[in-house]
Enzyme design. Structure first.
Site, PDB file in Angstrom:
ATOM      1  N   LYS A  96      -7.434  79.691  38.558  1.00 52.77           N
ATOM      2  CA  LYS A  96      -7.032  79.089  39.852  1.00 52.77           C
ATOM      3  C   LYS A  96      -7.967  79.569  40.959  1.00 52.77           C
ATOM      4  O   LYS A  96      -8.393  78.791  41.826  1.00 52.77           O
ATOM      5  CB  LYS A  96      -5.579  79.464  40.181  1.00 52.77           C
ATOM      6  CG  LYS A  96      -4.555  78.812  39.264  1.00 52.77           C
ATOM      7  CD  LYS A  96      -4.529  77.310  39.457  1.00 52.77           C
ATOM      8  CE  LYS A  96      -3.563  76.616  38.540  1.00 52.77           C
ATOM      9  NZ  LYS A  96      -3.692  75.170  38.547  1.00 52.77           N
TER      10      LYS A  96
ATOM     11  N   SER B  42      -2.051  78.615  43.158  1.00 50.57           N
ATOM     12  CA  SER B  42      -0.874  79.421  42.832  1.00 50.57           C
ATOM     13  C   SER B  42      -0.912  80.739  43.588  1.00 50.57           C
ATOM     14  O   SER B  42      -1.993  81.270  43.893  1.00 50.57           O
ATOM     15  CB  SER B  42      -0.891  79.691  41.324  1.00 50.57           C
ATOM     16  OG  SER B  42      -0.011  80.720  40.999  1.00 50.57           O
TER      17      SER B  42
ATOM     18  N   TYR C 155      -5.315  83.154  33.628  1.00 48.27           N
ATOM     19  CA  TYR C 155      -4.735  81.982  34.287  1.00 48.27           C
ATOM     20  C   TYR C 155      -4.991  82.042  35.794  1.00 48.27           C
ATOM     21  O   TYR C 155      -5.511  81.093  36.401  1.00 48.27           O
ATOM     22  CB  TYR C 155      -3.227  81.881  34.004  1.00 48.27           C
ATOM     23  CG  TYR C 155      -2.515  80.928  34.937  1.00 48.27           C
ATOM     24  CD1 TYR C 155      -2.740  79.558  34.850  1.00 48.27           C
ATOM     25  CD2 TYR C 155      -1.655  81.393  35.939  1.00 48.27           C
ATOM     26  CE1 TYR C 155      -2.115  78.680  35.730  1.00 48.27           C
ATOM     27  CE2 TYR C 155      -1.023  80.532  36.807  1.00 48.27           C
ATOM     28  CZ  TYR C 155      -1.253  79.164  36.705  1.00 48.27           C
ATOM     29  OH  TYR C 155      -0.649  78.300  37.575  1.00 48.27           O
TER      30      TYR C 155
HETATM   31  P1  NAD Z   1       3.215  71.157  33.585  1.00 49.50           P
HETATM   32  O1  NAD Z   1       2.649  71.758  32.350  1.00 49.50           O
HETATM   33  O2  NAD Z   1       4.602  70.634  33.532  1.00 49.50           O
HETATM   34  O3  NAD Z   1       2.258  70.003  34.126  1.00 49.50           O
HETATM   35  C1  NAD Z   1       0.859  70.032  33.946  1.00 49.50           C
HETATM   36  C2  NAD Z   1       0.456  68.708  33.327  1.00 49.50           C
HETATM   37  O4  NAD Z   1      -0.959  68.686  33.157  1.00 49.50           O
HETATM   38  C3  NAD Z   1       1.054  68.483  31.932  1.00 49.50           C
HETATM   39  O5  NAD Z   1       1.730  67.246  31.933  1.00 49.50           O
HETATM   40  C4  NAD Z   1      -0.146  68.475  30.986  1.00 49.50           C
HETATM   41  O6  NAD Z   1       0.040  67.605  29.901  1.00 49.50           O
HETATM   42  C5  NAD Z   1      -1.266  68.046  31.933  1.00 49.50           C
HETATM   43  N1  NAD Z   1      -2.605  68.501  31.531  1.00 49.50           N
HETATM   44  C6  NAD Z   1      -3.004  69.762  31.218  1.00 49.50           C
HETATM   45  N2  NAD Z   1      -4.301  69.769  30.930  1.00 49.50           N
HETATM   46  C7  NAD Z   1      -4.767  68.497  31.076  1.00 49.50           C
HETATM   47  C8  NAD Z   1      -6.032  67.880  30.917  1.00 49.50           C
HETATM   48  N3  NAD Z   1      -7.083  68.571  30.519  1.00 49.50           N
HETATM   49  N4  NAD Z   1      -6.137  66.558  31.150  1.00 49.50           N
HETATM   50  C9  NAD Z   1      -5.057  65.822  31.537  1.00 49.50           C
HETATM   51  N5  NAD Z   1      -3.833  66.347  31.690  1.00 49.50           N
HETATM   52  C10 NAD Z   1      -3.682  67.673  31.464  1.00 49.50           C
HETATM   53  O7  NAD Z   1       3.082  72.262  34.728  1.00 49.50           O
HETATM   54  P2  NAD Z   1       3.650  72.253  36.215  1.00 49.50           P
HETATM   55  O8  NAD Z   1       4.608  73.388  36.329  1.00 49.50           O
HETATM   56  O9  NAD Z   1       4.073  70.901  36.622  1.00 49.50           O
HETATM   57  O10 NAD Z   1       2.347  72.686  37.002  1.00 49.50           O
HETATM   58  C11 NAD Z   1       1.494  71.761  37.653  1.00 49.50           C
HETATM   59  C12 NAD Z   1       0.345  72.524  38.285  1.00 49.50           C
HETATM   60  O11 NAD Z   1       0.861  73.470  39.203  1.00 49.50           O
HETATM   61  C13 NAD Z   1      -0.495  73.312  37.276  1.00 49.50           C
HETATM   62  O12 NAD Z   1      -1.842  73.219  37.638  1.00 49.50           O
HETATM   63  C14 NAD Z   1       0.001  74.730  37.445  1.00 49.50           C
HETATM   64  O13 NAD Z   1      -0.972  75.681  37.112  1.00 49.50           O
HETATM   65  C15 NAD Z   1       0.336  74.757  38.922  1.00 49.50           C
HETATM   66  N6  NAD Z   1       1.343  75.768  39.261  1.00 49.50           N
HETATM   67  C16 NAD Z   1       2.545  75.782  38.608  1.00 49.50           C
HETATM   68  C17 NAD Z   1       3.482  76.773  38.909  1.00 49.50           C
HETATM   69  C18 NAD Z   1       4.804  76.831  38.163  1.00 49.50           C
HETATM   70  O14 NAD Z   1       5.436  77.894  38.168  1.00 49.50           O
HETATM   71  N7  NAD Z   1       5.286  75.754  37.541  1.00 49.50           N
HETATM   72  C19 NAD Z   1       3.197  77.728  39.884  1.00 49.50           C
HETATM   73  C20 NAD Z   1       1.968  77.673  40.534  1.00 49.50           C
HETATM   74  C21 NAD Z   1       1.046  76.680  40.226  1.00 49.50           C
END
Ligand code: NAD
Ligand code: UDP
Length: 342
Positions: free
Chosen positions: A155, A127, A151
């Protein structure tokens, strides 16, 4: 030629669901892992509709090393895209242990399972929060790092973990540093389904537009920016998903690990997003200016040159298009995915 099999962790989440569609369009075999802690089993059905076939899904926690290793072997996985993680900044401040356990211990477990199953290609969802918020934009991959909340630090730590493992094993990895993902698949079948009050700007705006919330709080209009509101780099989730396909292809040219920004390179203010959203929804969106939110930097946008160079990828879609697509998803699914738990 051998068809690559790719495993996605966090497979039913917002971003991963769009990556599944992008990879399926390119002919990859896919397998998904998710513990459904922040997503719905209904996503699997929607994905099967979109990819027009079965989607191999395992409800499993990435901290269950043995089950993950077994599934990686069973499906003969060639590469993993690791998107599973908790992502709410405020929650991470209140409960850092949960965040380090899920995000850091979870990644450690996944890397162990990958080693045990002899899978040596990885794309990781990092991120832009790994950057020091006081660094000037555009942010390049060599800009000073310095996350300011748990958070962001999870990362940062996982990036270093991946770098260290890649330096001493045959692991080849790309840490993708996402800027601000927005929008939804143009079908309106998959999109972002936040639990409770959305933290992020776009889902909040869309819930105000649909009448679920009264007004948008604009967190400060006295920043040193042209209109006084914060500037971010909003990237359409379809572009972001295509960036993962490009990263998988580029892994062949990576020897250890690399960090690469996925952003548009364009800064957009809160008021710019609001105006684009009002156009898309064709109605005014009530707002109120409130205090600045703690931890928000004034300006953050990517220098996407390395992604263009290393991945042969660039973002094509606009914030206006993201608003149109997010609004379609919102209208078709006013309360998000159906609850299949009961
Ligand atoms: P999201 O919450 O929709 O998806 C994350 C998924 O991971 C969820 O379905 C959750 O159930 C699953 N999960 C969490 N912990 C778990 C575990 N221990 N075992 C198995 N499954 C698990 O979030 P997103 O927005 O799709 O983000 C996906 C990734 O991208 C994340 O790692 C997030 O930190 C990163 N990210 C997101 C953003 C954003 O703004 N959406 C920005 C930068 C980075
Ligand atoms: N923002 C806002 N009102 C909200 C949510 C967000 O004014 O209800 C602003 C926030 O201050 C930031 C921008 O919108 O400047 C993007 O915030 P978001 O939480 O979506 O992303 P991030 O802070 O992670 O860049």
């Amino acid at each position: 030629m051998h068809t690559q099999t790719v495993a996605l962790t966090g497979a039913t989440g917002y971003i991963a669901s769009h990556v599944v569609v992008a990879l399926a369009e390119q002919g990859y075999n896919l397998v998904g892992f998710d513990n459904l802690s922040n997503s719905s089993a209904a996503v699997v059905e929607r994905l099967e509709q979109l990819i027009d076939g079965p989607f191999a899904f395992h409800k499993v926690d990435i901290r269950d090393t043995a089950t993950i290793a077994e599934a990686l072997q069973q499906h003969q996985v060639d590469a993993v895209i690791h998107l599973a993680g908790l992502k709410a900044v405020g929650e991470s401040v209140d409960d850092p242990l949960r965040y380090y356990d899920n995000n850091v211990a979870g990644s450690l477990s996944l890397l162990t399972a990958m080693r045990d199953a002899c899978v040596n290609q990885l794309v990781f969802s990092s991120s832009a929060t790994v950057y020091d918020p006081d660094q000037p934009s555009p942010l390049t991959e060599t800009s000073q790092l310095g996350p300011i909340n748990p958070y962001g630090r999870t990362k940062y730590v996982v990036e270093r973990l991946i770098d260290d493992v890649a330096a001493t094993s045959d692991l080849r990895a790309i840490n993708l540093r996402y800027f601000n993902p927005v929008g939804a698949h143009p079908s309106g079948l998959i999109g972002e389904d936040p639990v409770g009050t959305p933290n992020n700007l776009m889902p909040f705006i869309m819930q105000v537009a649909s009448g679920q919330r009264d007004e948008l709080s604009i967190f400060g209009n006295d920043y040193d920016t042209p209109d006084g509101t914060c500037i971010r780099d909003y990237i359409h989730v379809t572009d972001l998903a295509n960036g993962h396909v490009a990263a998988l292809n580029a892994l062949a040219t990576v020897t250890t690990s690399e960090a690469i920004n996925l952003g548009t390179g364009t800064g957009t203010s809160v008021l710019d997003v609001l105006r684009a959203a009002e156009q898309a929804v064709d109605r005014p969106i009530p707002t109120r200016v409130v205090e600045r939110r703690a931890g928000d930097g004034a300006v953050s946008f990517a220098d996407p040159a390395l992604a263009a160079d290393r991945l042969n990828w660039q973002a094509d879609l606009t914030v206006a298009q993201a608003c149109v697509d997010h609004w379609r998803w919102q209208r078709q699914n006013p309360t998000g995915y159906p609850d299949l738990s009961g």
